[in-house]
Scaffold this motif. Structure first.
Motif, PDB file in Angstrom:
ATOM      1  N   THR A 172     103.807  27.279  41.282  1.00 10.92           N
ATOM      2  CA  THR A 172     104.471  27.633  42.530  1.00 10.92           C
ATOM      3  C   THR A 172     105.557  28.644  42.203  1.00 10.92           C
ATOM      4  O   THR A 172     105.992  28.747  41.049  1.00 10.92           O
ATOM      5  N   VAL A 173     105.961  29.421  43.211  1.00 12.67           N
ATOM      6  CA  VAL A 173     106.948  30.477  43.000  1.00 12.67           C
ATOM      7  C   VAL A 173     108.224  30.137  43.753  1.00 12.67           C
ATOM      8  O   VAL A 173     108.194  29.899  44.967  1.00 12.67           O
ATOM      9  N   PHE A 174     109.336  30.108  43.051  1.00  8.71           N
ATOM     10  CA  PHE A 174     110.663  29.976  43.664  1.00  8.71           C
ATOM     11  C   PHE A 174     111.333  31.336  43.529  1.00  8.71           C
ATOM     12  O   PHE A 174     111.808  31.708  42.454  1.00  8.71           O
ATOM     13  N   ASP A 175     111.345  32.102  44.623  1.00  8.34           N
ATOM     14  CA  ASP A 175     111.810  33.486  44.580  1.00  8.34           C
ATOM     15  C   ASP A 175     113.087  33.701  45.392  1.00  8.34           C
ATOM     16  O   ASP A 175     113.332  34.784  45.928  1.00  8.34           O
ATOM     17  N   ARG A 176     113.917  32.677  45.439  1.00  3.65           N
ATOM     18  CA  ARG A 176     115.131  32.778  46.260  1.00  3.65           C
ATOM     19  C   ARG A 176     116.404  32.976  45.419  1.00  3.65           C
ATOM     20  O   ARG A 176     117.512  32.700  45.884  1.00  3.65           O
ATOM     21  N   VAL A 177     116.227  33.447  44.194  1.00  4.38           N
ATOM     22  CA  VAL A 177     117.385  33.673  43.327  1.00  4.38           C
ATOM     23  C   VAL A 177     118.118  34.940  43.765  1.00  4.38           C
ATOM     24  O   VAL A 177     117.539  36.026  43.791  1.00  4.38           O
ATOM     25  N   GLU A 178     119.392  34.794  44.106  1.00 10.67           N
ATOM     26  CA  GLU A 178     120.210  35.928  44.496  1.00 10.67           C
ATOM     27  C   GLU A 178     120.927  36.496  43.268  1.00 10.67           C
ATOM     28  O   GLU A 178     121.001  35.840  42.231  1.00 10.67           O
ATOM     29  N   PRO A 179     121.452  37.717  43.353  1.00  6.98           N
ATOM     30  CA  PRO A 179     122.293  38.219  42.256  1.00  6.98           C
ATOM     31  C   PRO A 179     123.470  37.274  42.017  1.00  6.98           C
ATOM     32  O   PRO A 179     124.063  36.755  42.965  1.00  6.98           O
ATOM     33  N   ASN A 180     123.792  37.043  40.756  1.00  7.83           N
ATOM     34  CA  ASN A 180     124.853  36.092  40.406  1.00  7.83           C
ATOM     35  C   ASN A 180     124.593  34.763  41.117  1.00  7.83           C
ATOM     36  O   ASN A 180     125.353  34.342  41.991  1.00  7.83           O
ATOM     37  N   PRO A 181     123.526  34.080  40.754  1.00 10.46           N
ATOM     38  CA  PRO A 181     123.000  32.958  41.548  1.00 10.46           C
ATOM     39  C   PRO A 181     123.995  31.821  41.730  1.00 10.46           C
ATOM     40  O   PRO A 181     124.758  31.477  40.825  1.00 10.46           O
ATOM     41  N   PHE A 182     123.952  31.255  42.919  1.00 11.02           N
ATOM     42  CA  PHE A 182     124.797  30.106  43.222  1.00 11.02           C
ATOM     43  C   PHE A 182     124.215  28.857  42.565  1.00 11.02           C
ATOM     44  O   PHE A 182     122.993  28.674  42.487  1.00 11.02           O
ATOM     45  N   VAL A 183     125.112  27.988  42.132  1.00  8.38           N
ATOM     46  CA  VAL A 183     124.669  26.746  41.515  1.00  8.38           C
ATOM     47  C   VAL A 183     123.857  25.918  42.511  1.00  8.38           C
ATOM     48  O   VAL A 183     122.901  25.227  42.129  1.00  8.38           O
ATOM     49  N   SER A 184     124.173  26.019  43.799  1.00  6.78           N
ATOM     50  CA  SER A 184     123.412  25.285  44.813  1.00  6.78           C
ATOM     51  C   SER A 184     121.985  25.801  44.932  1.00  6.78           C
ATOM     52  O   SER A 184     121.046  25.021  45.149  1.00  6.78           O
ATOM     53  N   THR A 185     121.798  27.110  44.788  1.00  3.07           N
ATOM     54  CA  THR A 185     120.449  27.679  44.815  1.00  3.07           C
ATOM     55  C   THR A 185     119.620  27.131  43.657  1.00  3.07           C
ATOM     56  O   THR A 185     118.444  26.780  43.821  1.00  3.07           O
TER      57      THR A 185
END
Length: 367
Positions: free
Chosen positions: A61-74
């Motif tokens: 499966t693909v988790f593609d919701r990583v933002e720049p400087n990712p939040f620990v909640s993400t």
């Protein structure tokens, strides 16, 4: 003196090293791919991962919701999705943000009851196995035991670490970096340079980390000058990517110093990319270290191909896509110096800067 060194990452390098890989079964039957929204797709690495996993008979499966400087909640969210899917291992595709996020996803998947900030305080079981696929040349995350995430409650980035966060495999295919624009290419190269240079002045530096730094610094600076001359071809990309990995090996031993800690302020509050933010402080870092370590500083300037800190500053700011212009107010300079000086990284160096000395750098370079 010692030559203690530990880095268990198996590196596979060269064109198509990842596209042609099929030996996934040793890591399990199901994988979660961690990446950002666009870059992994644009460079072709995501499709190569999906094709390889399908041909190897691995569910994914693909988790593609990583933002720049990712939040620990993400990252916690990604870990829970990986757990629900029953993932046995994690593949991170991208630059520093997706790779650091993938490590955290692997840790949260193995510790599904953790709230986001528990990752920093609670004992945990080892993370799922992690495979790294670089699409930038700067992070070094593919060979370090660190994961750095944004934590809104402290308005800053924060890292956690462990030997279980080392990648089992790191794939270095320069082809994936060919689509990077000039500014991102230069910024990530500066980040790699900071790793090697900062590591050279850390208390944990030793002949092994020094040798790695001395090898990669001329490669990085040569690559940067190539970018400035318009060379964005495969060979220069290859030079920068491999040098970045060597610089990552440096900080896997040494950690980083006040360049990174102060740069986080510009990233969190002003949206500068990591390498861009660090560029404001590297020249003065070496100048500061030269007071008590003049021979090592002279060596670094020579490896960079410059005569001193001002020439290094000029090189760091030479890319029009990454200008070192005024970004903060005097009040912000005071606040950032006060906050940075308390961070443990500052004390890692062989010479420890004071708050007034750091404030002087912020005022001269950033206002």
């Amino acid at each position: 003196m010692n030559i203690d060194f530990y880095n268990p990452v198996k590196i596979l390098s060269g064109k198509n090293c990842f596209r042609d890989f099929r030996d996934y079964a040793k890591f399990g039957k199901k994988a979660v791919i961690v990446c950002g929204k666009n870059s992994a797709r644009l460079c072709g690495a995501l499709s190569d991962a999906e094709n390889g996993l399908r041909e190897a008979g691995i569910g994914y499966t693909v988790f593609d919701r990583v933002e720049p400087n990712p939040f620990v909640s993400t990252c916690r969210e990604g870990g829970r999705e990986a757990r629900r899917f029953g993932a046995d291992f994690v593949i991170g595709i991208g630059g520093g943000s997706p790779l650091d996020a993938a490590k955290a996803v692997a840790a949260f998947a193995a510790n599904p009851d953790f709230e986001p900030e528990d990752i920093y305080t609670k004992a945990r079981v080892p993370a799922l196995p992690f495979l790294a696929v670089n699409t930038t040349a700067g992070t070094g995350s593919e060979v370090t035991p660190y994961s750095i995430m944004t934590v809104p409650s402290i308005e800053n980035k924060k890292s956690f670490a462990g030997d279980d966060l080392y990648a089992k495999l790191a794939f270095l295919d320069p082809s994936y970096t060919l689509s990077l624009p000039v500014g991102q290419t230069y910024s990530t190269a500066v980040d790699a340079l900071c790793h090697a240079v900062e590591g050279y002045f850390m208390k944990k530096a030793n002949p092994v980390s020094d040798a790695l730094a001395e090898k990669c610094i001329p490669m990085i600076c040569g690559g940067m000058r190539g970018v400035l001359a318009g060379d964005l071809g495969y060979e220069n990309r290859e030079r920068l990517l491999y040098a970045s990995t060597l610089a990552g090996m440096v900080i896997s031993r040494t950690g980083t110093g006040f360049v990174h800690s102060t740069g986080y302020m510009l990233t969190y509050y002003h949206g500068l990319s990591h390498g861009h933010a660090n560029a404001y402080f590297l020249a003065d870092f070496v100048e500061f270290m030269s007071r008590e370590n003049p021979e090592r500083a002279k060596k670094i300037f020579g490896l960079c191909g410059v005569k001193g800190s001002e020439e290094l500053w000029e090189l760091l700011g030479a890319c029009p896509a990454m200008p070192l212009s005024s970004v903060i107010t005097p009040e912000e300079a005071s606040a950032y110096a006060a906050r940075t000086i308390t961070v443990k990284n500052v004390g890692n160096a062989v010479s420890v800067i004071t708050e007034p000395e750091l404030l002087d750098i912020l005022r001269r370079r950033c206002i």
